[in-house]
Scaffold this active site. Structure first.
Site, short mmCIF file in Angstrom:
data_model
loop_
_atom_site.label_atom_id
_atom_site.label_comp_id
_atom_site.label_asym_id
_atom_site.label_seq_id
_atom_site.Cartn_x
_atom_site.Cartn_y
_atom_site.Cartn_z
N HIS A 48 0.83 -1.22 0.00
CA HIS A 48 0.00 0.00 0.00
C HIS A 48 0.86 1.27 0.00
O HIS A 48 0.43 2.31 0.49
CB HIS A 48 -0.95 0.04 1.21
CG HIS A 48 -1.67 -1.24 1.45
ND1 HIS A 48 -2.87 -1.55 0.86
CD2 HIS A 48 -1.32 -2.34 2.20
CE1 HIS A 48 -3.27 -2.77 1.26
NE2 HIS A 48 -2.32 -3.27 2.06
N SER A 103 15.11 21.15 -16.65
CA SER A 103 13.92 21.95 -16.95
C SER A 103 14.38 23.24 -17.61
O SER A 103 15.46 23.75 -17.31
CB SER A 103 13.18 22.25 -15.65
OG SER A 103 12.44 23.45 -15.78
N LYS A 155 16.13 21.52 -11.37
CA LYS A 155 15.48 20.25 -11.70
C LYS A 155 16.39 19.24 -12.39
O LYS A 155 17.21 19.59 -13.21
CB LYS A 155 14.27 20.51 -12.62
CG LYS A 155 13.09 21.19 -11.96
CD LYS A 155 12.45 20.38 -10.84
CE LYS A 155 11.61 19.24 -11.36
NZ LYS A 155 10.44 19.71 -12.10
N GLU A 204 9.77 8.18 -17.20
CA GLU A 204 8.40 8.66 -17.46
C GLU A 204 7.95 8.29 -18.88
O GLU A 204 6.81 7.90 -19.10
CB GLU A 204 8.32 10.17 -17.26
CG GLU A 204 8.45 10.55 -15.79
CD GLU A 204 8.55 12.06 -15.58
OE1 GLU A 204 7.95 12.83 -16.34
OE2 GLU A 204 9.27 12.46 -14.66
#
Ligand code: ARG
Length: 458
Positions: free
Chosen positions: A156, A277, A283, A290
């Site tokens: 979980h 970024s 970043k 992804e």
């Protein structure tokens, strides 16, 4: 370039029809398989006396030259042609005249394309298998470095019980090994020669299908001509195996993405395998992971395309089936591209062991072991579970952990506790004692690694 089927038609084909009908833009990648299939077919036609041996020899020699010419760039594939089969046969005929026209004896484009896709996919499966093996190899090496690296295991997404990072990595190796098995299985079933099925009803020529099968490295021949030309199960099976690969890579990607976040900071990706970024200078983004997660959608879409194309078409060949190629090639290309980027990303990532260890020290992931300690002292598990629950609540109140809670507090909850509890709940002990086969202990993970290595090295 003209059509092969011109005789019956009085008018020229409309440009729109050709643009819509043509498959050359995507079946041109099968040029080598198409030519090799034709070489085998012509060889068999010559050997069985269906055409003159001398003509068969001319055909096979010229086809080899055409193959060389395409590979060297001397011959460009005509993107106006109807398909790769038409183009190659047209080129052969323009070079050999009458003799070239004999190649298509006892063959249809229907069994020809069924052959070409099988040959192409067999080759692609072999490539994908190598890439999967390389990834499993990387996972084994990384796992070997981290057989003693303690991290929290989750259910979980809540800290649950301690495991090792090596164990976590080998879970993905186990999935990928099943993927390799599935590819083998798919390749085995697709390894049947459809040539000889003709357009749908076989042929009256005395073909030696076994000979063609042997020349092309097939295990046998398809047993029903209608099925031989209209079966695309192997595309669907492959797309399904590829979809599962993407499920696994996508789950792994999701974990990489989480592990890279400041909230976890369990790993740091190499600069060469992450991106920045355009506006936020701080970043460092896990774009590869992804994109792999995102591209899984394409592959599942390809599987759905294939299932939907096939589900309503009557026997035997229907032009709908031309739609098989873009879908299955996209699935193949996507998986290959994902593996090409994913494997070195995993290989080069830095594992931040201390952060994993610190996370494992929080969250009471040794609570089960505390209960097991009381079971060892003779208490039934359910009572031990309750007593440990009370201790956890106490720790939360006092801002302590099970490791730092004083013995007198333990004794107040259950007088079976003694000083041995601290050893029993030490993270190292809790983790390294999980020696059960398939467990996270260093010995168990080493065994997993050696089994995985023997599978990828055979
Ligand atoms: N381009 C076709 C395909 O991919 C080849 C087979 C053509 N057969 C036919 N009967 N028109 O399916």
């Amino acid at each position: 370039m003209g059509q092969l089927w011109k005789g019956r038609f009085k008018k020229e084909l409309a440009k729109e029809t050709n643009d819509f009908n043509s498959s050359i833009s995507f079946d041109c990648r099968m040029f080598e398989e198409d030519i090799k299939g034709s070489i085998a077919h012509a060889t068999m036609l010559g050997a069985t006396g269906i055409i003159e041996k001398s003509e068969a020899e001319k055909i096979t020699a010229e086809l080899s030259d055409i193959l060389d010419d395409i590979k060297s760039g001397k011959l460009k594939i005509d993107m106006e042609a109807e398909d790769i089969h038409t183009f190659i046969e047209g080129e052969l005929t323009s070079r050999l005249g009458q003799t070239g026209k004999r190649l298509h004896t006892a063959r249809s484009r229907n069994d020809q394309v069924a052959l070409d896709i099988r040959m192409t996919l067999k080759k692609e499966i072999a490539e994908i298998k190598e890439k999967l093996k390389a990834l499993v190899g990387v996972l084994c090496s990384k796992a070997e470095e981290h057989t003693e690296t303690i991290m929290p295991g989750y259910t979980h997404l809540q800290r649950a019980q301690p495991i090792t990072f090596g164990h976590h990595l080998m879970a993905y190796a186990a999935m990928l090994l099943r993927d390799i098995d599935r590819l083998d299985d798919t390749a085995e079933r697709m390894n049947m020669l459809p040539l000889g099925s003709g357009a749908l009803a076989g042929t009256t020529y005395p073909l030696d299908r076994q000979m063609t099968a042997e020349l092309l490295g097939f295990n046998g021949v398809t047993q029903n001509s209608l099925d031989g030309v209209s079966d695309r199960d192997f595309c669907i099976e492959l797309a399904s195996a590829l979809s599962l690969i993407m499920v696994h890579l996508s789950r792994f990607s999701e974990e990489i993405i989480m592990w890279c976040s400041w909230e976890f900071k369990f790993v740091e990706l190499d600069d060469a395998f992450s991106t920045g970024s355009s506006i936020m200078p701080q970043k460092k983004n896990p774009d590869i992971a992804e994109l792999v997660r995102g591209k899984s959608g394409r592959v599942f879409g390809d599987l759905t395309t294939l299932l939907t194309v096939m589900k309503g078409i009557p026997l035997a060949y229907n032009k709908d089936m031309q739609e098989d190629k873009e879908a299955i090639f996209d699935a193949v290309d996507t998986v290959k591209m994902c593996l090409n980027a994913f494997t070195p990303m995993i290989e080069t990532m830095t594992v931040l062991k201390d952060n994993m260890r610190a996370a494992a020290a929080k969250g009471f992931i040794n609570a089960t072991d505390c209960a097991d300690y009381l079971v060892g002292k003779g208490l039934p598990f359910r009572d031990a579970y309750k007593a440990t629950g009370e201790l956890v609540a106490l720790c939360i109140d006092k801002g302590l952990t099970l490791e730092t809670l004083p013995l007198k507090e333990y004794k107040a909850v259950c007088d079976l506790f003694d000083g041995g509890i601290y050893d029993a709940i030490s993270l190292e002990k809790c983790t390294f004692d999980r020696k059960v086969e398939g467990g996270p202990s260093p010995e168990s993970v080493k065994k997993q690694i050696s089994i995985a290595r023997s599978k990828i090295n055979n």
